[in-house]
Motif scaffolding. Structure first.
Motif, mmCIF file in Angstrom:
data_model
loop_
_atom_site.group_PDB
_atom_site.id
_atom_site.type_symbol
_atom_site.label_atom_id
_atom_site.label_comp_id
_atom_site.label_asym_id
_atom_site.label_seq_id
_atom_site.Cartn_x
_atom_site.Cartn_y
_atom_site.Cartn_z
ATOM 1 N N MET A 1 57.586 -45.624 20.003
ATOM 2 C CA MET A 1 57.722 -45.605 18.558
ATOM 3 C C MET A 1 56.900 -46.737 17.963
ATOM 4 S SD MET A 1 61.513 -44.861 17.062
ATOM 5 C CE MET A 1 62.167 -45.955 18.306
ATOM 6 N N LYS A 2 56.086 -46.383 16.992
ATOM 7 C CA LYS A 2 55.238 -47.402 16.411
ATOM 8 C C LYS A 2 55.547 -47.539 14.926
ATOM 9 C CE LYS A 2 50.490 -48.755 16.056
ATOM 10 N NZ LYS A 2 49.105 -48.321 15.997
ATOM 11 N N VAL A 3 55.552 -48.770 14.456
ATOM 12 C CA VAL A 3 55.845 -48.985 13.042
ATOM 13 C C VAL A 3 54.859 -50.006 12.478
ATOM 14 C CG1 VAL A 3 57.601 -50.739 13.581
ATOM 15 C CG2 VAL A 3 57.730 -49.538 11.404
ATOM 16 N N ASN A 4 54.393 -49.763 11.278
ATOM 17 C CA ASN A 4 53.543 -50.719 10.570
ATOM 18 C C ASN A 4 54.374 -51.434 9.511
ATOM 19 O OD1 ASN A 4 51.284 -50.027 11.996
ATOM 20 N ND2 ASN A 4 50.478 -48.630 10.440
ATOM 21 N N ILE A 5 54.393 -52.750 9.591
ATOM 22 C CA ILE A 5 55.133 -53.538 8.599
ATOM 23 C C ILE A 5 54.111 -54.196 7.673
ATOM 24 C CG2 ILE A 5 56.783 -55.421 8.261
ATOM 25 C CD1 ILE A 5 57.570 -54.985 11.244
ATOM 26 N N ILE A 42 51.670 -55.967 10.221
ATOM 27 C CA ILE A 42 52.194 -56.228 11.560
ATOM 28 C C ILE A 42 52.481 -54.888 12.231
ATOM 29 C CG2 ILE A 42 53.957 -57.451 12.893
ATOM 30 C CD1 ILE A 42 54.495 -59.165 10.416
ATOM 31 N N GLU A 43 51.750 -54.604 13.296
ATOM 32 C CA GLU A 43 51.952 -53.345 14.026
ATOM 33 C C GLU A 43 52.876 -53.626 15.205
ATOM 34 O OE1 GLU A 43 47.578 -51.251 13.365
ATOM 35 O OE2 GLU A 43 47.867 -52.583 15.076
ATOM 36 N N VAL A 44 54.009 -52.951 15.230
ATOM 37 C CA VAL A 44 54.988 -53.191 16.294
ATOM 38 C C VAL A 44 55.214 -51.907 17.081
ATOM 39 C CG1 VAL A 44 57.376 -53.862 16.774
ATOM 40 C CG2 VAL A 44 56.129 -55.000 14.949
ATOM 41 N N VAL A 45 55.160 -52.012 18.401
ATOM 42 C CA VAL A 45 55.500 -50.874 19.258
ATOM 43 C C VAL A 45 56.875 -51.126 19.847
ATOM 44 C CG1 VAL A 45 54.836 -49.507 21.265
ATOM 45 C CG2 VAL A 45 53.077 -50.505 19.821
ATOM 46 N N LEU A 46 57.782 -50.189 19.616
ATOM 47 C CA LEU A 46 59.155 -50.337 20.098
ATOM 48 C C LEU A 46 59.419 -49.374 21.244
ATOM 49 C CD1 LEU A 46 60.971 -50.547 16.667
ATOM 50 C CD2 LEU A 46 60.895 -52.348 18.384
ATOM 51 N N ILE A 49 64.523 -46.782 22.029
ATOM 52 C CA ILE A 49 65.788 -46.882 21.304
ATOM 53 C C ILE A 49 65.830 -45.828 20.204
ATOM 54 C CG2 ILE A 49 66.488 -49.295 21.631
ATOM 55 C CD1 ILE A 49 65.007 -49.988 19.048
ATOM 56 N N SER A 50 67.021 -45.574 19.693
ATOM 57 C CA SER A 50 67.169 -44.551 18.648
ATOM 58 C C SER A 50 66.552 -45.063 17.351
ATOM 59 C CB SER A 50 68.643 -44.244 18.435
ATOM 60 O OG SER A 50 69.263 -45.366 17.823
ATOM 61 N N LYS A 51 66.201 -44.146 16.490
ATOM 62 C CA LYS A 51 65.598 -44.496 15.210
ATOM 63 C C LYS A 51 66.540 -45.376 14.380
ATOM 64 C CE LYS A 51 62.182 -42.950 12.173
ATOM 65 N NZ LYS A 51 60.961 -42.156 12.257
ATOM 66 N N PRO A 69 61.591 -64.469 3.131
ATOM 67 C CA PRO A 69 62.156 -63.692 2.023
ATOM 68 C C PRO A 69 62.116 -64.423 0.687
ATOM 69 C CG PRO A 69 63.723 -63.911 3.848
ATOM 70 C CD PRO A 69 62.570 -64.782 4.175
ATOM 71 N N VAL A 70 61.903 -65.727 0.711
ATOM 72 C CA VAL A 70 61.836 -66.473 -0.546
ATOM 73 C C VAL A 70 60.556 -66.118 -1.320
ATOM 74 C CG1 VAL A 70 61.800 -68.772 -1.595
ATOM 75 C CG2 VAL A 70 63.171 -68.364 0.446
ATOM 76 N N ILE A 71 59.469 -65.952 -0.588
ATOM 77 C CA ILE A 71 58.193 -65.714 -1.282
ATOM 78 C C ILE A 71 57.541 -64.372 -0.939
ATOM 79 C CG2 ILE A 71 57.634 -68.164 -1.557
ATOM 80 C CD1 ILE A 71 55.674 -67.799 0.828
ATOM 81 N N GLU A 72 58.107 -63.649 0.030
ATOM 82 C CA GLU A 72 57.438 -62.417 0.455
ATOM 83 C C GLU A 72 58.333 -61.185 0.360
ATOM 84 O OE1 GLU A 72 54.332 -64.150 3.839
ATOM 85 O OE2 GLU A 72 56.401 -63.744 4.399
ATOM 86 N N ASN A 73 57.705 -60.057 0.114
ATOM 87 C CA ASN A 73 58.356 -58.753 0.221
ATOM 88 C C ASN A 73 57.843 -58.058 1.472
ATOM 89 O OD1 ASN A 73 59.765 -58.843 -2.251
ATOM 90 N ND2 ASN A 73 57.893 -58.245 -3.345
ATOM 91 N N TYR A 74 58.609 -57.097 1.966
ATOM 92 C CA TYR A 74 58.071 -56.282 3.058
ATOM 93 C C TYR A 74 58.501 -54.833 2.886
ATOM 94 C CZ TYR A 74 62.721 -56.268 5.188
ATOM 95 O OH TYR A 74 64.054 -56.093 5.425
ATOM 96 N N ARG A 75 57.687 -53.958 3.474
ATOM 97 C CA ARG A 75 58.075 -52.564 3.590
ATOM 98 C C ARG A 75 57.512 -52.084 4.907
ATOM 99 N NH1 ARG A 75 53.313 -49.767 1.961
ATOM 100 N NH2 ARG A 75 51.875 -51.282 1.101
ATOM 101 N N TYR A 76 58.041 -50.992 5.439
ATOM 102 C CA TYR A 76 57.475 -50.507 6.698
ATOM 103 C C TYR A 76 57.371 -48.996 6.700
ATOM 104 C CZ TYR A 76 62.474 -50.242 7.762
ATOM 105 O OH TYR A 76 63.820 -50.003 7.700
ATOM 106 N N GLU A 77 56.591 -48.524 7.640
ATOM 107 C CA GLU A 77 56.177 -47.131 7.681
ATOM 108 C C GLU A 77 56.105 -46.735 9.152
ATOM 109 O OE1 GLU A 77 52.784 -46.282 4.772
ATOM 110 O OE2 GLU A 77 51.860 -45.965 6.728
ATOM 111 N N TRP A 78 56.856 -45.704 9.536
ATOM 112 C CA TRP A 78 56.799 -45.236 10.932
ATOM 113 C C TRP A 78 55.504 -44.497 11.156
ATOM 114 C CZ3 TRP A 78 60.193 -47.172 14.187
ATOM 115 C CH2 TRP A 78 61.374 -47.699 13.654
ATOM 116 N N VAL A 79 54.849 -44.812 12.256
ATOM 117 C CA VAL A 79 53.587 -44.144 12.543
ATOM 118 C C VAL A 79 53.819 -42.946 13.455
ATOM 119 C CG1 VAL A 79 51.241 -44.423 13.390
ATOM 120 C CG2 VAL A 79 52.383 -46.322 12.272
ATOM 121 N N ASP A 80 54.645 -43.107 14.462
ATOM 122 C CA ASP A 80 55.058 -41.969 15.300
ATOM 123 C C ASP A 80 56.343 -42.289 16.029
ATOM 124 O OD1 ASP A 80 52.772 -43.594 16.692
ATOM 125 O OD2 ASP A 80 54.008 -42.852 18.318
#
Lengths: 80, 80
Positions: A1-5, A42-46, A49-51, A69-80
């Motif tokens: 499972m790959k996710v882009n943060i 940030i590209e993370v390969v997991l 584990i379950s989604k 979290p004081v100065i940054e926002n984040y969002r993520y997107e599953w790649v596969d």
């Protein structure tokens, strides 16, 4: 499972790196660039584990280590 | 017009920053993280030009200033 943060500075936070690049682009004659903001990808390969579990872990990781979290926002997107 | 540019290290290039984060996540007990790679996200707002012209300028900017084509790849995505 790959996710882009995607980690971006909050809108209210100044971005000197973005401003520097904006200035450089202007000097290179790209006059219609109106704004530049720099963030992190940030590209993370997991492993196996379950989604649901992965989502939970991701949120934790982002809050604990990957973002400020004081100065940054984040969002993520599953790649596969 | 807004565009997100994603700059990533080529697969053959070592990523010490990603390795450091991978190590830190392991120490925080996230054992199923298999790989971490760090890239850049560049958000650019472009003024009043046609999409074709914008595409052309973007490719130029990426090659001239925003990326190092020897070690990095890039792709981009129009946001609006």
């Amino acid at each position: 499972m790959k996710v882009n943060i995607f980690v971006t500075l909050k809108d209210s936070i100044a971005d000197p790196q973005g401003n520097a690049i904006h200035g450089a682009l202007k000097q290179l004659d790209y006059k219609n660039v109106e704004d530049v903001r720099i963030g992190k990808l940030i590209e993370v390969v997991l492993g196996d584990i379950s989604k649901e579990e992965a989502e939970k872990q991701l949120q934790e990781m982002c809050k604990k280590l990957l973002t400020n979290p004081v100065i940054e926002n984040y969002r993520y997107e599953w790649v596969d």
